[in-house]
Scaffold this active site. Sequence first.
Site, PDB file in Angstrom:
ATOM      1  N   ASP A  37       5.804  30.197 -10.372  1.00  0.00           N
ATOM      2  CA  ASP A  37       6.287  29.016  -9.662  1.00  0.00           C
ATOM      3  C   ASP A  37       5.628  27.729 -10.132  1.00  0.00           C
ATOM      4  OD1 ASP A  37       7.710  30.813  -7.908  1.00  0.00           O
ATOM      5  OD2 ASP A  37       5.804  31.208  -6.920  1.00  0.00           O
ATOM      6  N   ASP A  56       8.766  30.884  -2.236  1.00  0.00           N
ATOM      7  CA  ASP A  56       8.883  32.123  -2.995  1.00  0.00           C
ATOM      8  C   ASP A  56       8.862  33.265  -1.984  1.00  0.00           C
ATOM      9  OD1 ASP A  56       8.908  33.924  -5.149  1.00  0.00           O
ATOM     10  OD2 ASP A  56       6.722  34.047  -5.129  1.00  0.00           O
ATOM     11  N   ASP A  85       3.092  31.593  -4.984  1.00  0.00           N
ATOM     12  CA  ASP A  85       1.812  32.223  -5.282  1.00  0.00           C
ATOM     13  C   ASP A  85       1.217  31.741  -6.594  1.00  0.00           C
ATOM     14  OD1 ASP A  85       3.476  33.393  -7.097  1.00  0.00           O
ATOM     15  OD2 ASP A  85       3.294  35.433  -6.334  1.00  0.00           O
ATOM     16  N   ALA A 115       2.210  32.145  -9.718  1.00  0.00           N
ATOM     17  CA  ALA A 115       2.424  32.898 -10.946  1.00  0.00           C
ATOM     18  C   ALA A 115       3.647  32.407 -11.700  1.00  0.00           C
ATOM     19  CB  ALA A 115       2.570  34.389 -10.616  1.00  0.00           C
TER      20      ALA A 115
END
Length: 1208
Positions: free
Chosen positions: A860, A497, A856, A858
């Site tokens: 993903d 990401d 992170d 969120a």
Amino acid sequence: MSRKRAGQSMKTREAKIINQGQDGEMEVWGYRPCPWRIVLVGLGAICSGGLLLLLLYWLPEWGVKATCTHTSLKEARRLLLRTTDDFRQWFCAKVHVIWAPGHTPFDNVGQQSTTQLQGGEGHQSLKEHDGKFTPRESVQVHFFTHHSVKYYWNEGTQNFETFTGLEDTNVSCAHIHTDHSSGLTKTLQDYRALFFGKNEIDVKVPPLFKLFVKEVLNPFYVFQIAAVILWSYENYYHFATFMIVLSVVLVVTSVYTIRKNYKRLRDMVVSHSMVQVSLWRGNKGIEQVMSTELVPGDVITIPANGMIMPCDAVLICGMCTVDESMLTGEGVPVTKTSVPSSGEVADRIYNAEEHKLHTLFCGSHVIQCPAAKQVKVVVVRTGFSTVKGQLVRSILYPEPIDFKLHRDAMHYMMCMVAFGVIGVIYVIVVGVMYQSSAHRIIIDSLNIISVSVPPILPVTLTVGLVNAQRRMKKIGIFCISPQRINISGQLNLVCFDKTGTLTEDSLNLCCVQRAEVGIFSPPETEVATESLVKTSFVACMATCHSLTTIEDKLCGDPLDLRVFSATGSVLEEPKEEHAALYNAKISAIVRYPQQWGEFGIVHQFPFSSMLQRMSVVVRQLGQKHFDVYLKGAPETVANLCKPHTVPQSFTVTLKGYTQQGFRVLALAHHQLESKLSWRQVQSLSREQIESNMNFLGLIIMQNKIKEHTESTLLDLRQANIRTLMATGDNMLTAISVARGCGMVQAHEEVIIADAVPPNDRNAASITWRYSDKPVLNNNQTAEVSFSGEEVKDEAESRYHFAVSGQAFAVITEHFPDLVQKFLMRATVFARMTPDQKTQLVQALQNIDYIVGMCGDGANDCGALKKAHSGISLSELEASVASPFTSSIPNISCVTNLIREGRAALVTTFCVFKFMALFSVILYCSVNLLVSVSSLFGSIQFLFIDVGISVMIPFTMGLNPAWKKLVRQTPPTRLITGPVLFSVISQIVNCLLFQLLAFFLVQQQSWYQTLEPAPCDGSNLSEHNHTTVGIEGENYIRTFENTTIFYVASFQYLIVAIVFSKGKPFRQPSYKNWPFMLSCSILYSFFLFIMLHPIPAIDNTLMIMCIPYDWRIALVIIVVGHAVVSFTLEILIHDILWMTVKAKLCGKRTTKSPAANTAQVVNDCAFLSWIFCQKKRPPKSQYKHLALSLQEQADWPPAPSTITYASMP
């Protein structure tokens, strides 16, 4: 008639598919218990002493087939389930029956009284309640439970299906408000509870005794028990006692670990498993009930001080702030709003994933709710059907991992069993030759089998994983799936990401560029000035966000925080008098500094990854109209604005900023009509609110690359591990960051694939556009300088593809023949939704990449779970968002994970190879001794197993990981040329030196086969040599026994050192002091007792007293074996093998592989066949694609060319 019956019989044997097209798809067959078969199995169990029951326990499908007959699923009482994946796992299930007023939980049962369930043998029934319901009004509903999920019989489809919750009714968002906002009656709640059961994620901790029995019945421990019985019968009490103690320790340790993990998992869900909630009971008001009584369709109220959600529920009234870190690993609170009740969105079918901004998930923590407004939610899913329940199920019942090493280990075990059978035949032949008794032959045969398969092998294979997990925990990497550590050592592609992973989470506001009358103003760095603060631009910055105040601290998305703080405004909670001041219910107050203005936030549409925007409806104090402010991706915002308000230089300006790596947001404004009241505004859909916007300008923010990003990507590049980026950010920004961090080199081309879907006139098409060279600013560099020699790969063309999420969707749907070719060089994926990231990981796995994902946590979560190794950058110690969680917020954890994975993988190979040689050496030793009717004594066996087979493997795995990644990859399979050559060459070497010592001792002048004289210093050469045969006796104190014991003991230690590899995947063995200390002690002890015999030790070990010159000869034999072993492993395997393979196979990646291969074959056909297997294509599909792409002159496409999809 017979044909008809045969047809019905065949029909009942056909398997049905449940969970079709979903995870957990299975085939199911129906069976009915057969009394006479059960009786036969019982008799067989008695006659076999229980062995038949043990076999049926290991193979449950055999148990069902042996005791039941085929029948239809409708009439079945037992079910056989088999997964449709590559593993083909078998499961058994028992069919139960309940009596209920309807067939499904959502049937309309009217005013019927619902009853309570009573347990029965194989079925459940309903009890009459209040005299209003009788069993005559009920129907039978068949169901079974598998992996905590209930499957109910559906008469219409003639198959079993699951009921997950309110989503099963395909209810629209609008109908949730109209049909489900008042709650359920007690009758209907009890009826639905029949199907959904209690609302709890029941993680039952198995009793110790049950776990102990289950562990003991493992085939390896059963084999161990049989061996202990045999050794006890042979009076090997010391060795048998040790093995019992060792087995008990291993079983207890395993049971303790399993039970500890169950308790930890139970503690993770116990916080929300039983809480008191306020339940709406239709017109009867609110009741206080336990959360375990909730069913889909219930309506509950969220208290103002928040709660931990006991179920999945959709907001129908109010808004709240939620912490979902336990589910996503993302610590930033999320604002949830009520599901739309009108408009286009409200007409859509409700889906928890699609409408996650309106859904409160089980296990999430509702931090706070507006005190002035009641927050109501409708329960949509309960128990294991919730998102949290599904996560817990994935931990309780993990999917099997297709690890080639484990399959090869089982093949090796089968080979050792085959060797054991050969050994049994050999023992029988020798026994017949020596005219031994049948009893003696049987015992010796069982001994051969017991030494063929090392029972401790499964435990030793986990040594590398346990040590790697311990080391990773010290550096802040936590693991909830240890089996994936080995797979992490095989990663050859890592997907990252961008925001919060490659770049900093916090953004610096560089400047703003307002648009007035369709023209951009000059950039401005300060916005909190009196002249700007009165503009709609700053009003949008101050109000369009999802921030909230928690304990007087501003919380929310870092981007929102940075933009809001630049205005100098203050966010406050509304008070009762504000409703009258604004003539509307408001959720928050925004005050400008120095009393320059005040706004009340009336309604909020939170940021959506799918829509790439958010908006708010506000009213400025003193104004009669409402204003709409919108913030989001520039391209998205511009499409929602009136064309004349968007500057003509919009594209050029945006491109200029994004090429420099800046993150750009666009703002827009729209004034609603004054006649609209607050209630009318609330009824407007998002599409109506976010239309006819006026473009306000751009916010330019600097997205700095994290400190360790460039060095980590360089390490991965040098290790030949491919990297790519999947982000929700702008395309040009993503390309700029990819260049800045070294993912794309300065001299490499970036080809943007602009794909558009088909329309009425044209087919879907892809325009291949070459990106401009980067524009540098003082914070970025376009080229990453390499330390040392630059990495170059002749097979790697210097170009990369970049694609947006929308274009990626078009390519996957309309260009299936290009997808795999495209993925081979695609590096930048921009504007990707969470689902598209998951699809990307799946597509890469389909071409045989071993994929890692770093994000992170969120947006993903799906990709993190789908990847072979997902690592979430989260401060949480054990987020269930991914198998690995790093508390260090940068991507350096990726290289650490791969290094530890490689070290664990190599350790597994080292230990396995040692245990393979250990069993073979012991197998050869025993067979040689059996040939002279001798055997090792119990103390000798004890010494070998305690001092060597236990101590050496457990210390061998303590080598730390090598300090950096290398281009070379560790082996992944046992059945490969290098590994097989290493093992087989060492086996032959050990056998030859054992045979040398065995036959040499028989040629000595002092050799005799009778019981020798004690070692009292007399000259053994004076004893007469005799060749008297031994009939039916099994002597331990023989010259052959002593010789083989000495030689074999040293062989164990020699192969342990030979196989204990260090660089390039592990630290050298001399840094592993426990291993070196163990080897030194054992070497010293063996040399000491061999060169300086001590009668007490010799008597204990039942060692012969042999001449000193023969002891020296044994030292020479051992040294010779060591020299040959190291030569075979280092010179031939590590140097010659790799050198020849590199010369013969290294030219495959040139542009004419066929010509090079032909030349190689002409030079050395035999070696080419041995080492390269030239006629075999690469096993990995992505390698095959790479070779084929080198021969395609039209790939990559030329600039500005257009590729059209073939028309259907």
